[in-house]
Write a protein that holds these residues in place. Structure first.
Motif, PDB file in Angstrom:
ATOM      1  N   ARG A 187      -8.826   5.160   4.158  1.00 43.57           N
ATOM      2  CA  ARG A 187      -8.532   3.770   3.848  1.00 43.57           C
ATOM      3  C   ARG A 187      -9.025   2.885   5.008  1.00 43.57           C
ATOM      4  N   LEU A 188      -9.316   1.625   4.715  1.00 42.53           N
ATOM      5  CA  LEU A 188      -9.870   0.716   5.723  1.00 42.53           C
ATOM      6  C   LEU A 188      -8.882   0.433   6.858  1.00 42.53           C
ATOM      7  N   SER A 189      -7.611   0.598   6.625  1.00 43.76           N
ATOM      8  CA  SER A 189      -6.618   0.301   7.654  1.00 43.76           C
ATOM      9  C   SER A 189      -6.218   1.524   8.464  1.00 43.76           C
ATOM     10  N   ASP A 212       0.862  -1.180   0.000  1.00 42.07           N
ATOM     11  CA  ASP A 212       0.000   0.000   0.000  1.00 42.07           C
ATOM     12  C   ASP A 212       0.902   1.235   0.000  1.00 42.07           C
ATOM     13  N   PRO A 213       0.823   2.097  -1.035  1.00 44.29           N
ATOM     14  CA  PRO A 213       1.730   3.266  -1.099  1.00 44.29           C
ATOM     15  C   PRO A 213       1.472   4.274   0.012  1.00 44.29           C
ATOM     16  N   LEU A 214       0.265   4.242   0.640  1.00 44.58           N
ATOM     17  CA  LEU A 214      -0.055   5.211   1.685  1.00 44.58           C
ATOM     18  C   LEU A 214       0.121   4.628   3.091  1.00 44.58           C
ATOM     19  N   PRO A 235      -7.086  -1.729   0.345  1.00 39.51           N
ATOM     20  CA  PRO A 235      -7.168  -0.570   1.251  1.00 39.51           C
ATOM     21  C   PRO A 235      -8.465   0.213   1.126  1.00 39.51           C
ATOM     22  N   TRP A 236      -9.248   0.023  -0.005  1.00 40.14           N
ATOM     23  CA  TRP A 236     -10.374   0.914  -0.265  1.00 40.14           C
ATOM     24  C   TRP A 236     -11.709   0.187  -0.132  1.00 40.14           C
ATOM     25  N   GLN A 237     -12.675   0.859   0.480  1.00 37.31           N
ATOM     26  CA  GLN A 237     -14.045   0.350   0.513  1.00 37.31           C
ATOM     27  C   GLN A 237     -14.578   0.321  -0.914  1.00 37.31           C
ATOM     28  N   GLY A 238     -15.121  -0.805  -1.315  1.00 34.91           N
ATOM     29  CA  GLY A 238     -15.624  -0.945  -2.675  1.00 34.91           C
ATOM     30  C   GLY A 238     -14.566  -1.378  -3.667  1.00 34.91           C
ATOM     31  N   GLN A 265       1.903   2.835  11.983  1.00 36.49           N
ATOM     32  CA  GLN A 265       0.944   2.395  12.996  1.00 36.49           C
ATOM     33  C   GLN A 265      -0.065   1.387  12.445  1.00 36.49           C
ATOM     34  N   GLU A 266      -0.062   1.166  11.105  1.00 35.33           N
ATOM     35  CA  GLU A 266      -0.973   0.192  10.506  1.00 35.33           C
ATOM     36  C   GLU A 266      -0.301  -1.159  10.312  1.00 35.33           C
TER      37      GLU A 266
END
Length: 798
Positions: A772-774, A572-574, A670-673, A578-579
């Motif tokens: 993002r979901l995380s 995940d580039p973002l 990482p994304w909803q949908g 802490q995730e």
């Protein structure tokens, strides 16, 4: 703790009277009406500070003493089970053990006996033969205990009871019963020297030998022996041992046995109870032989007896060695003629020496020590010099057999005795007891036949009437009758016909799974079973099923069990530190999650009911079905506590793992949908029109600044709305800056910086990285702002 009241029923037994407290147990006289028999009933009932009796009469541990109370209860239960296996008249015999009312009970055969201490206090002077018999019997019982690798450790005049015939019985299998070792008020102390050793001297059968010897010394002489501590301290100070052995001299072999049991050095005491008994019996036998071959007067009245006994015993030991280890065949009586017992006696005719065959047969009979061996010897050598001794040994075996078999007190036991000893010492008593048992059995059979006749007559009348009243009359009169089960079944059927509709109406009014299940349990073939099953299905919280516990409660949906990977992947580039690290989390119990974020309307209901103390402002955006905001983590705790109290269910904030589990709903990226653009369909976030530096450029937000009513966007795959955007949602997890050592079972992380807690899901003011979901955020517990609210979860009983 107060004892049970007389007349109280305990598991079919009727308490007749309270007898006494014995350490941590209460002892009662109880009757079994069904058997018309009396028993001794022991109740585990430790007094303060461990136990107390509740209002229902049960026994409970006092607060903070549960572990100690439970340990004592287990020890009492283990003692009962052990006593059921150790079958000896001198040990407690348990015929039944049961648990009820929080306590444990032992049922023992009734014996009309009393502590030996009572006889001592009343100044009863015992017959030395009675003390000798008690020593032999109690020592045999203790040997049974030692054979089971157990030590009693607390034999005292209070722990040893005697009946009218002098039969001894220990009240417990050890010091767990609480018998006092010492009574400092009168200087009595029954502990053996090794029990005083702070450094842990080894205890063993010799310790019980001390306790039994001290107890019987007290009975025999009317006074307790000097305590071991006093004797040791006196000797250490250079004085003489205060124990006066001379008081035992006039009791012959019995006195020697008690003196041996009271020796300070454990190595000088009996190593086992069997050794002690055998030594006492051998000395008694030799003294008896000496009396029979000498004057007929009482030996113990002669002042020269101690010297004579010492000479006699020493001579007999030398003679025994002579017979066993020499070739000389002269009889023992010939040697005894040379022993001067201190007075004139008629020696009688000299006896002919035994033949070598006679000598060999006698020694073989002694080695075998069996009834068959001694009888065979007498049959083949009726005039032998050993004939009297053979008959003595037969009488000893006779006594042992009688003691063992009469203790069973059964017809078969007495018949076994008569088979072995048809002309034995107790044959008349055995016949008398068999006759008594037969007469009692005949009486009980007559009573049984008459009872069955009246039972059948009462049942015929009840069945002819076939009414609830007639069945209840039979059940009350014959609670253990031949037809009790049939009477109860017919009574239930008669009652069921009138109660079926009424019971189902009651279940409908309650409208709970438990109420409908109770109807089915009571009426398994009832008219409304199908309808009840349908109602249970309607009320069962299956995964995916929505429900609401009250009109103002949040609407919930049941989440299934499952596993997922929590956190962001390294691709995940973002991703933020802490995730990570990403790890597998297992949600093993189903739970329900709020379909929507908690609204202003639901919050205001809590405030009006007095459950929530803070009324948050709405920034002029509107209340009602908009998500509540300006509420802290502490405020959210008030809301879930109120909701739990109102519904009787457990409501709380979700853990971070639970939140990400229902937010992802099988989404792994990482994304909803599945993509940045798809997020715009499911959440109110900071879109391109806001001009924020952190804006989410894939969205054209219809409401640039502020919240929207819950449910305005599409739900995720779990059927939940606004898990991304609108307001960020408080969770139950303390602040931690990574997932290192985080729980993997779905529970909340209660370690970390707990003055702050984590929020999830982003809000109307957050952009790409934070929706993002995380993504994770932390706020102080007391923070209130217009971009944070919460969603609740409810626990599900499986």
């Amino acid at each position: 703790m107060n004892p049970l009241a007389s007349g109280l029923q305990v598991e079919g037994l009727q308490v007749q009277s309270f007898l006494y407290r014995d350490g941590d147990r209460l002892v009662y006289r109880a009757a079994d009406p069904a058997l018309d028999a009396t028993f001794e009933l022991l109740e585990y009932a430790p007094d303060a500070p461990l136990g107390r009796r509740d209002e229902a009469g049960g026994v409970r541990a006092r607060p903070g003493q549960e572990d100690v109370f439970a340990a004592g209860r287990r020890k009492f239960l283990d003692e009962a089970r052990l006593a059921g296996r150790l079958d000896h008249p001198a040990l407690p015999r348990v015929v039944r053990v049961f648990e009820t009312g929080g306590s444990v009970y032992q049922l023992r055969p009734w014996r009309d006996d009393a502590p030996l201490a009572v006889r001592v206090r009343r100044g009863h002077s015992p017959d030395p033969d009675a003390v000798r018999a008690a020593l032999l019997e109690a020592a045999e019982g203790l040997q049974r205990l030692h054979d089971a690798n157990l030590l009693h450790g607390a034999v005292t005049p209070d722990a040893l009871r005697l009946d009218a015939q002098g039969q001894p019985r220990l009240t417990s299998l050890g010091e767990s019963a609480g018998h006092g070792f010492a009574d400092e008020s009168n200087g009595m102390d029954w502990r053996a020297p090794e029990q005083l050793d702070d450094e842990g001297a080894t205890t063993g059968p010799w310790t019980d030998a001390w306790g039994l010897a001290a107890t019987l010394f007290t009975w025999l002489t009317g006074q307790a022996p000097p305590p071991a501590r006093q004797r040791l301290d006196t000797i250490e100070a250079g004085g003489e041992d205060p124990f006066d052995r001379s008081v035992l001299d006039r009791f012959g072999g019995l006195g020697d046995a008690l003196e041996r049991g009271l020796r300070l050095d454990p190595r000088s005491r009996p190593a086992s109870m069997d050794d002690w008994r055998d030594a006492l019996e051998r000395v008694d036998w030799r003294l008896r032989m000496a009396r029979e071959s000498g004057d007929d007067g009482p030996v113990e009245r002669r002042p020269w007896l101690p010297v004579a006994i010492a000479v006699l015993v020493t001579g007999l030991m030398l003679a025994g060695g002579w017979f066993l280890f020499s070739d000389r065949e002269a009889p023992l009586e010939e040697w005894l003629e040379d022993v001067d017992l201190g007075g004139e006696r008629d020696r009688g005719p000299r006896v002919t020496a035994p033949t070598s065959e006679e000598q060999a047969r006698w020694e073989a009979a002694l080695d075998a020590d069996t009834l068959l061996g001694y009888r065979g010897f007498l049959e083949d050598f009726p005039t032998s010099i050993y004939a009297t001794q053979a008959q003595v040994q037969i009488d000893i075996l006779d006594e042992r057999a009688w003691e063992s078999l009469s203790g069973e007190d059964t017809r078969s036991a007495y018949s076994d005795y008569l088979d072995q000893f048809p002309t034995g010492l107790h044959q008349a008593e055995a016949h008398r007891r068999i006759d008594a048992i037969d007469a009692e059995a005949a009486r009980r059979e007559r009573e049984r036949v008459e009872r069955e006749r009246r039972d059948n007559l009462a049942w015929a009348e009840a069945r002819a009437a076939r009414s609830v009243t007639s069945m209840e009359r039979y059940i009350e009169a014959w609670p253990a009758g031949l037809h009790i089960e049939e009477a109860q079944r017919i009574r239930r059927e008669l009652l069921d016909r009138g109660n079926d509709d009424q019971a189902f109406e009651a279940a409908l009014s309650l409208d709970t799974r438990e109420a409908f299940q109770a109807y089915i349990d009571a009426f398994p073939r009832g008219e409304h079973v199908t309808a009840a099953l349908t109602a249970i299905e309607r009320l069962t919280l299956a995964p995916g099923k929505p429900f609401r516990d009250c009109p103002v409660c949040p609407e919930m949906r049941v989440m299934p069990v499952g596993a997922f990977r929590q956190g962001a992947s390294d691709e995940d580039p973002l991703v933020l530190e802490q995730e990570r690290p990403r790890r597998l989390v297992n949600i093993s119990r189903p739970f329900a999650a709020g379909i929507y974020e908690v609204t202003f309307g639901q919050w205001d209901a809590c405030v009006e009911a007095g459950g929530c103390s803070h009324r948050p402002p709405d920034n002029g955006w509107g209340r009602g079905d908009r998500p509540v905001m300006m509420v802290s983590w502490n405020d959210a705790q008030e809301y879930v506590a109120w909701l739990s109290e109102r519904t009787g269910q457990v409501y709380r904030l979700p853990s971070e793992s639970e939140w990400e589990y229902f937010a992802r709903a099988d989404t792994t990226g990482p994304w909803q949908g599945g993509s940045p653009a798809a997020v715009c369909l499911v959440g109110n976030v900071a879109g391109a029109e806001t001009g924020f530096d952190w804006q989410h450029e894939d969205c054209e937000d219809p409401v640039p600044v502020g919240t929207v009513p819950v449910g305005a966007f599409r739900p995720n795959k779990a059927g939940l709305f606004d898990v991304i955007g609108n307001v960020a949602e408080w969770t139950a997890d303390c602040m931690n800056l990574s997932y290192l050592d985080a729980p993997t079972d779905g529970s909340a992380w209660s370690r970390g910086i707990c003055s702050s807690h984590m929020t999830r899901g982003g809000s109307w003011v957050t952009g790409s990285r934070d929706i993002r979901l995380s993504s994770r955020f932390n706020l102080k517990n007391g923070d209130r702002n217009d971009f944070t609210g919460f969603r609740v979860v409810r626990e599900i009983d499986e």
